[in-house]
Design a protein around this motif. Structure first.
Motif, PDB file in Angstrom:
ATOM      1  N   ASN A  98       0.822  -1.211   0.000  1.00 18.53           N
ATOM      2  CA  ASN A  98       0.000   0.000   0.000  1.00 18.53           C
ATOM      3  C   ASN A  98       0.855   1.260   0.000  1.00 18.53           C
ATOM      4  OD1 ASN A  98      -2.833  -0.672  -0.114  1.00 18.53           O
ATOM      5  ND2 ASN A  98      -2.600  -1.633   1.895  1.00 18.53           N
ATOM      6  N   ASP A  99       1.953   1.242   0.738  1.00 22.32           N
ATOM      7  CA  ASP A  99       2.846   2.405   0.765  1.00 22.32           C
ATOM      8  C   ASP A  99       3.502   2.612  -0.598  1.00 22.32           C
ATOM      9  OD1 ASP A  99       2.219   2.882   3.387  1.00 22.32           O
ATOM     10  OD2 ASP A  99       4.074   2.059   4.212  1.00 22.32           O
ATOM     11  N   PHE A 100       3.888   1.507  -1.232  1.00 23.96           N
ATOM     12  CA  PHE A 100       4.492   1.607  -2.561  1.00 23.96           C
ATOM     13  C   PHE A 100       3.467   2.116  -3.576  1.00 23.96           C
ATOM     14  CE2 PHE A 100       5.735  -0.485  -6.640  1.00 23.96           C
ATOM     15  CZ  PHE A 100       6.901   0.227  -6.855  1.00 23.96           C
ATOM     16  N   LYS A 101       2.253   1.617  -3.484  1.00 22.45           N
ATOM     17  CA  LYS A 101       1.194   2.084  -4.373  1.00 22.45           C
ATOM     18  C   LYS A 101       0.948   3.578  -4.185  1.00 22.45           C
ATOM     19  CE  LYS A 101      -3.740   1.633  -5.293  1.00 22.45           C
ATOM     20  NZ  LYS A 101      -5.000   0.913  -4.975  1.00 22.45           N
ATOM     21  N   THR A 102       0.911   4.023  -2.934  1.00 20.22           N
ATOM     22  CA  THR A 102       0.717   5.449  -2.654  1.00 20.22           C
ATOM     23  C   THR A 102       1.817   6.288  -3.275  1.00 20.22           C
ATOM     24  OG1 THR A 102      -0.465   4.996  -0.589  1.00 20.22           O
ATOM     25  CG2 THR A 102       0.525   7.176  -0.828  1.00 20.22           C
ATOM     26  N   LEU A 103       3.056   5.805  -3.180  1.00 20.85           N
ATOM     27  CA  LEU A 103       4.180   6.512  -3.801  1.00 20.85           C
ATOM     28  C   LEU A 103       3.964   6.647  -5.309  1.00 20.85           C
ATOM     29  CD1 LEU A 103       7.149   7.636  -3.706  1.00 20.85           C
ATOM     30  CD2 LEU A 103       7.869   5.286  -4.205  1.00 20.85           C
ATOM     31  N   LEU A 104       3.601   5.555  -5.963  1.00 18.93           N
ATOM     32  CA  LEU A 104       3.400   5.599  -7.409  1.00 18.93           C
ATOM     33  C   LEU A 104       2.248   6.519  -7.789  1.00 18.93           C
ATOM     34  CD1 LEU A 104       3.864   1.868  -8.532  1.00 18.93           C
ATOM     35  CD2 LEU A 104       5.550   3.690  -8.443  1.00 18.93           C
ATOM     36  N   PRO A 106       6.070  -8.083 -12.122  1.00 16.29           N
ATOM     37  CA  PRO A 106       4.946  -9.020 -11.998  1.00 16.29           C
ATOM     38  C   PRO A 106       4.749  -9.544 -10.582  1.00 16.29           C
ATOM     39  CG  PRO A 106       6.766 -10.011 -13.226  1.00 16.29           C
ATOM     40  CD  PRO A 106       7.089  -8.569 -13.066  1.00 16.29           C
ATOM     41  N   TYR A 107       5.826  -9.688  -9.831  1.00 14.10           N
ATOM     42  CA  TYR A 107       5.711 -10.181  -8.453  1.00 14.10           C
ATOM     43  C   TYR A 107       4.912  -9.196  -7.610  1.00 14.10           C
ATOM     44  CZ  TYR A 107       7.275 -13.078  -4.499  1.00 14.10           C
ATOM     45  OH  TYR A 107       7.339 -13.933  -3.434  1.00 14.10           O
ATOM     46  N   ILE A 108       5.255  -7.918  -7.701  1.00 18.68           N
ATOM     47  CA  ILE A 108       4.525  -6.900  -6.944  1.00 18.68           C
ATOM     48  C   ILE A 108       3.057  -6.893  -7.356  1.00 18.68           C
ATOM     49  CG2 ILE A 108       4.289  -4.430  -6.486  1.00 18.68           C
ATOM     50  CD1 ILE A 108       7.327  -4.181  -6.971  1.00 18.68           C
ATOM     51  N   ALA A 109       2.805  -6.944  -8.651  1.00 15.52           N
ATOM     52  CA  ALA A 109       1.423  -6.915  -9.142  1.00 15.52           C
ATOM     53  C   ALA A 109       0.636  -8.127  -8.641  1.00 15.52           C
ATOM     54  CB  ALA A 109       1.417  -6.863 -10.670  1.00 15.52           C
ATOM     55  N   ARG A 110       1.221  -9.294  -8.694  1.00 19.62           N
ATOM     56  CA  ARG A 110       0.525 -10.505  -8.244  1.00 19.62           C
ATOM     57  C   ARG A 110       0.229 -10.451  -6.751  1.00 19.62           C
ATOM     58  NH1 ARG A 110       4.828 -13.958 -11.735  1.00 19.62           N
ATOM     59  NH2 ARG A 110       3.735 -13.878 -13.741  1.00 19.62           N
ATOM     60  N   ARG A 111       1.193  -9.987  -5.976  1.00 23.87           N
ATOM     61  CA  ARG A 111       0.958  -9.907  -4.525  1.00 23.87           C
ATOM     62  C   ARG A 111      -0.124  -8.877  -4.201  1.00 23.87           C
ATOM     63  NH1 ARG A 111       1.636 -14.173  -2.087  1.00 23.87           N
ATOM     64  NH2 ARG A 111       1.551 -13.001  -0.128  1.00 23.87           N
ATOM     65  N   GLU A 120      -5.960  -2.764  -5.440  1.00 17.96           N
ATOM     66  CA  GLU A 120      -6.104  -2.361  -6.837  1.00 17.96           C
ATOM     67  C   GLU A 120      -4.750  -1.938  -7.400  1.00 17.96           C
ATOM     68  OE1 GLU A 120      -8.683   0.801  -9.604  1.00 17.96           O
ATOM     69  OE2 GLU A 120      -8.908   0.779  -7.411  1.00 17.96           O
ATOM     70  N   LEU A 121      -4.447  -2.404  -8.595  1.00 16.50           N
ATOM     71  CA  LEU A 121      -3.147  -2.108  -9.183  1.00 16.50           C
ATOM     72  C   LEU A 121      -3.019  -0.634  -9.532  1.00 16.50           C
ATOM     73  CD1 LEU A 121      -2.631  -5.064 -11.699  1.00 16.50           C
ATOM     74  CD2 LEU A 121      -1.654  -4.821  -9.410  1.00 16.50           C
ATOM     75  N   PRO A 122      -1.871  -0.026  -9.205  1.00 12.80           N
ATOM     76  CA  PRO A 122      -1.606   1.333  -9.695  1.00 12.80           C
ATOM     77  C   PRO A 122      -1.376   1.284 -11.194  1.00 12.80           C
ATOM     78  CG  PRO A 122       0.353   0.438  -8.649  1.00 12.80           C
ATOM     79  CD  PRO A 122      -0.744  -0.556  -8.413  1.00 12.80           C
ATOM     80  N   ASN A 123      -1.532   2.405 -11.834  1.00 13.62           N
ATOM     81  CA  ASN A 123      -1.425   2.464 -13.293  1.00 13.62           C
ATOM     82  C   ASN A 123      -0.087   1.932 -13.804  1.00 13.62           C
ATOM     83  OD1 ASN A 123      -2.275   3.395 -16.007  1.00 13.62           O
ATOM     84  ND2 ASN A 123      -0.592   4.848 -15.744  1.00 13.62           N
TER      85      ASN A 123
END
Length: 237
Positions: free
Chosen positions: A96-102, A124-129, A136-139
């Motif tokens: 979630n923190d990484f997604k917020t950064l992106l 792909p590893y980050i996306a799958r996890r 929800e996947l970031p763009n």
């Protein structure tokens, strides 16, 4: 050509992963059977599924992320800085923190993500996890329907291959041949399982992950023909 890319628009990153549980016996019977089937061809007859379990972290279905380190180049006049930081601990919080950064700083089309073997592993590893955890996947990680030239990812392994698909060149080997200080001066990927589950030294994993992220940036600079980062230019935040 990568020499034309704006370095300030690139987020360099690396991830560290471990098996989802400390021991094979911690898995429920269904997951054990699935691991037995998944790992059969990799371990062949040399190891049992249980003996091979410490390597389960390389598969997103059986592993988890314990650290994501990111770094970016910042130019202030003629002064260059490489700022590196990490997300670690609970996997859901990491993601979630990484997604917020992106979503906050790297949403625009001009921004790119860069990792070593990132297209085959990190991205792909980050996306799958994320999907496993109902995030929800970031763009920048949502590739569904995108054409190859629309994918906002750079991969230093792919760049080094120059179209050759026959070989894999590790980060350690590539830094060596390019004259870049090795990031593997304490632990390497094969030791992350023990450091995380046995000695429980997450700080060592974070340091290792950040060194890999710095190495990815150094390789990218070297491939462009730019000067390598000097120690005083690297800022840990």
């Amino acid at each position: 050509m990568i020499s034309k890319l704006n370095l300030e628009n690139i987020l360099f990153l690396d991830i560290e992963t471990v098996p989802e549980t400390a021991h094979y016996s911690d898995l429920d019977p269904t997951k054990q059977a699935l691991w037995d089937a998944k790992s059969r061809y990799q371990r062949k007859e040399e190891y049992s599924a249980e003996e091979f379990y410490d390597r389960a972290g390389i598969w997103a279905e059986f592993g988890k992320i314990v650290c994501i380190s990111v770094g970016y180049i910042k130019m202030e006049g003629e002064v260059r800085q490489f700022r590196v930081t990490s997300f670690y601990g609970d996997e859901v919080k990491i993601l979630n923190d990484f997604k917020t950064l992106l979503n906050t700083h790297y949403q625009e089309q001009k921004y790119l993500l860069c990792a070593h073997n990132g297209k085959e592993f990190d991205f792909p590893y980050i996306a799958r996890r994320m999907i496993i955890h109902h995030i929800e996947l970031p763009n920048k990680l949502d590739l569904f329907g995108k054409k190859p030239w629309e994918v906002p990812h750079l991969d230093t392994l792919e760049l080094w291959k120059f179209g050759d698909y026959k070989t894999y060149t590790s980060l350690k080997l590539l830094t060596n041949v390019l004259g870049i200080p090795s990031p593997k001066d304490d632990i390497d990927g094969s030791e992350v399982y023990d450091v995380y589950y046995k000695t429980k030294e997450i700080e060592r994993i974070v340091v290792y992950c950040e060194k890999d992220t710095i190495a990815v940036a150094q390789i990218f600079l070297r491939l462009r023909g730019d000067q390598l980062l000097q120690e005083h230019e690297i800022i840990h935040v």
